[in-house]
Design a protein around this motif. Structure first.
Motif, PDB file in Angstrom:
ATOM      1  N   VAL A 101       0.853  -1.177   0.000  1.00  0.00           N
ATOM      2  CA  VAL A 101       0.000   0.000   0.000  1.00  0.00           C
ATOM      3  C   VAL A 101       0.896   1.236   0.000  1.00  0.00           C
ATOM      4  O   VAL A 101       1.764   1.373   0.850  1.00  0.00           O
ATOM      5  N   SER A 102       0.679   2.116  -0.992  1.00  0.00           N
ATOM      6  CA  SER A 102       1.402   3.381  -1.056  1.00  0.00           C
ATOM      7  C   SER A 102       0.399   4.516  -0.892  1.00  0.00           C
ATOM      8  O   SER A 102      -0.717   4.434  -1.387  1.00  0.00           O
ATOM      9  N   VAL A 103       0.823   5.578  -0.215  1.00  0.00           N
ATOM     10  CA  VAL A 103      -0.051   6.722   0.006  1.00  0.00           C
ATOM     11  C   VAL A 103       0.675   7.986  -0.450  1.00  0.00           C
ATOM     12  O   VAL A 103       1.834   8.191  -0.105  1.00  0.00           O
ATOM     13  N   ALA A 104      -0.021   8.803  -1.230  1.00  0.00           N
ATOM     14  CA  ALA A 104       0.471  10.131  -1.611  1.00  0.00           C
ATOM     15  C   ALA A 104      -0.521  11.141  -1.038  1.00  0.00           C
ATOM     16  O   ALA A 104      -1.731  10.966  -1.151  1.00  0.00           O
ATOM     17  N   ALA A 105      -0.005  12.187  -0.408  1.00  0.00           N
ATOM     18  CA  ALA A 105      -0.894  13.147   0.253  1.00  0.00           C
ATOM     19  C   ALA A 105      -0.405  14.576   0.057  1.00  0.00           C
ATOM     20  O   ALA A 105       0.781  14.826  -0.121  1.00  0.00           O
ATOM     21  N   LEU A 106      -1.363  15.487   0.091  1.00  0.00           N
ATOM     22  CA  LEU A 106      -1.094  16.923   0.034  1.00  0.00           C
ATOM     23  C   LEU A 106      -1.874  17.589   1.157  1.00  0.00           C
ATOM     24  O   LEU A 106      -2.970  17.158   1.497  1.00  0.00           O
ATOM     25  N   THR A 107      -1.306  18.629   1.721  1.00  0.00           N
ATOM     26  CA  THR A 107      -2.051  19.445   2.681  1.00  0.00           C
ATOM     27  C   THR A 107      -2.311  20.797   2.036  1.00  0.00           C
ATOM     28  O   THR A 107      -1.450  21.350   1.369  1.00  0.00           O
ATOM     29  N   CYS A 108      -3.512  21.292   2.244  1.00  0.00           N
ATOM     30  CA  CYS A 108      -3.913  22.571   1.656  1.00  0.00           C
ATOM     31  C   CYS A 108      -4.307  23.529   2.775  1.00  0.00           C
ATOM     32  O   CYS A 108      -5.048  23.150   3.683  1.00  0.00           O
ATOM     33  N   TYR A 109      -3.815  24.749   2.675  1.00  0.00           N
ATOM     34  CA  TYR A 109      -4.099  25.768   3.676  1.00  0.00           C
ATOM     35  C   TYR A 109      -4.669  27.002   2.995  1.00  0.00           C
ATOM     36  O   TYR A 109      -4.174  27.429   1.955  1.00  0.00           O
ATOM     37  N   ARG A 110      -5.694  27.580   3.595  1.00  0.00           N
ATOM     38  CA  ARG A 110      -6.252  28.851   3.145  1.00  0.00           C
ATOM     39  C   ARG A 110      -6.402  29.743   4.368  1.00  0.00           C
ATOM     40  O   ARG A 110      -6.797  29.268   5.435  1.00  0.00           O
ATOM     41  N   PRO A 111      -6.109  31.019   4.215  1.00  0.00           N
ATOM     42  CA  PRO A 111      -6.242  31.924   5.356  1.00  0.00           C
ATOM     43  C   PRO A 111      -7.676  31.941   5.892  1.00  0.00           C
ATOM     44  O   PRO A 111      -8.633  32.024   5.124  1.00  0.00           O
ATOM     45  N   GLY A 112      -7.814  31.783   7.179  1.00  0.00           N
ATOM     46  CA  GLY A 112      -9.125  31.836   7.811  1.00  0.00           C
ATOM     47  C   GLY A 112      -9.925  30.550   7.720  1.00  0.00           C
ATOM     48  O   GLY A 112     -11.071  30.512   8.154  1.00  0.00           O
ATOM     49  N   ARG A 113      -9.355  29.501   7.169  1.00  0.00           N
ATOM     50  CA  ARG A 113     -10.070  28.225   7.046  1.00  0.00           C
ATOM     51  C   ARG A 113      -9.254  27.094   7.668  1.00  0.00           C
ATOM     52  O   ARG A 113      -8.051  27.230   7.895  1.00  0.00           O
TER      53      ARG A 113
ATOM     54  N   PHE B 116       3.271   4.550  -7.350  1.00  0.00           N
ATOM     55  CA  PHE B 116       2.611   5.641  -8.048  1.00  0.00           C
ATOM     56  C   PHE B 116       3.425   5.999  -9.290  1.00  0.00           C
ATOM     57  O   PHE B 116       4.656   6.061  -9.236  1.00  0.00           O
ATOM     58  N   THR B 117       2.750   6.264 -10.361  1.00  0.00           N
ATOM     59  CA  THR B 117       3.417   6.765 -11.562  1.00  0.00           C
ATOM     60  C   THR B 117       3.291   8.283 -11.565  1.00  0.00           C
ATOM     61  O   THR B 117       2.585   8.866 -10.742  1.00  0.00           O
ATOM     62  N   TRP B 118       3.961   8.940 -12.498  1.00  0.00           N
ATOM     63  CA  TRP B 118       3.857  10.401 -12.566  1.00  0.00           C
ATOM     64  C   TRP B 118       2.426  10.809 -12.871  1.00  0.00           C
ATOM     65  O   TRP B 118       1.982  11.861 -12.445  1.00  0.00           O
ATOM     66  N   ARG B 119       1.669   9.968 -13.574  1.00  0.00           N
ATOM     67  CA  ARG B 119       0.263  10.279 -13.854  1.00  0.00           C
ATOM     68  C   ARG B 119      -0.567  10.265 -12.571  1.00  0.00           C
ATOM     69  O   ARG B 119      -1.494  11.061 -12.418  1.00  0.00           O
ATOM     70  N   GLY B 120      -0.251   9.375 -11.655  1.00  0.00           N
ATOM     71  CA  GLY B 120      -0.958   9.337 -10.381  1.00  0.00           C
ATOM     72  C   GLY B 120      -0.748  10.602  -9.569  1.00  0.00           C
ATOM     73  O   GLY B 120      -1.695  11.153  -8.994  1.00  0.00           O
ATOM     74  N   TYR B 121       0.506  11.059  -9.521  1.00  0.00           N
ATOM     75  CA  TYR B 121       0.795  12.316  -8.825  1.00  0.00           C
ATOM     76  C   TYR B 121       0.146  13.497  -9.537  1.00  0.00           C
ATOM     77  O   TYR B 121      -0.403  14.398  -8.908  1.00  0.00           O
TER      78      TYR B 121
END
Length: 71
Positions: free
Chosen positions: A24-36, A57-62
């Motif tokens: 099992v492989s996991v790719a993750a991103l965190t997103c930040y917005r001011p005030g949220r 993951f391939t480059w297409r997955g990312y």
């Protein structure tokens, strides 16, 4: 502020029951917005050790993960 259930400096590790025939492989991103609140957006890739599937993951997955975030 994000936090984990482990002490500072220790990586959280999860044990998965079952045979070791898959990966099992996991790719993750965190997103930040001011005030949220921050968001954690992730994708999981399962590898069952079949000849016709990619082991990671391939480059297409990312790319698809980043495109999904921008929508």
């Amino acid at each position: 502020m994000a936090h984990t259930w482990r002490a500072r400096g220790l990586t959280p590790v999860m044990r998965v029951p079952g045979r070791r025939e898959s990966r099992v492989s996991v790719a993750a991103l965190t997103c930040y917005r001011p005030g949220r609140s921050s968001w954690l957006i992730y994708r999981i890739h399962l590898y069952w050790r079949r000849k016709s599937e990619a082991a990671r993951f391939t480059w297409r997955g990312y790319r698809d993960l980043i495109v999904m975030v921008h929508v």
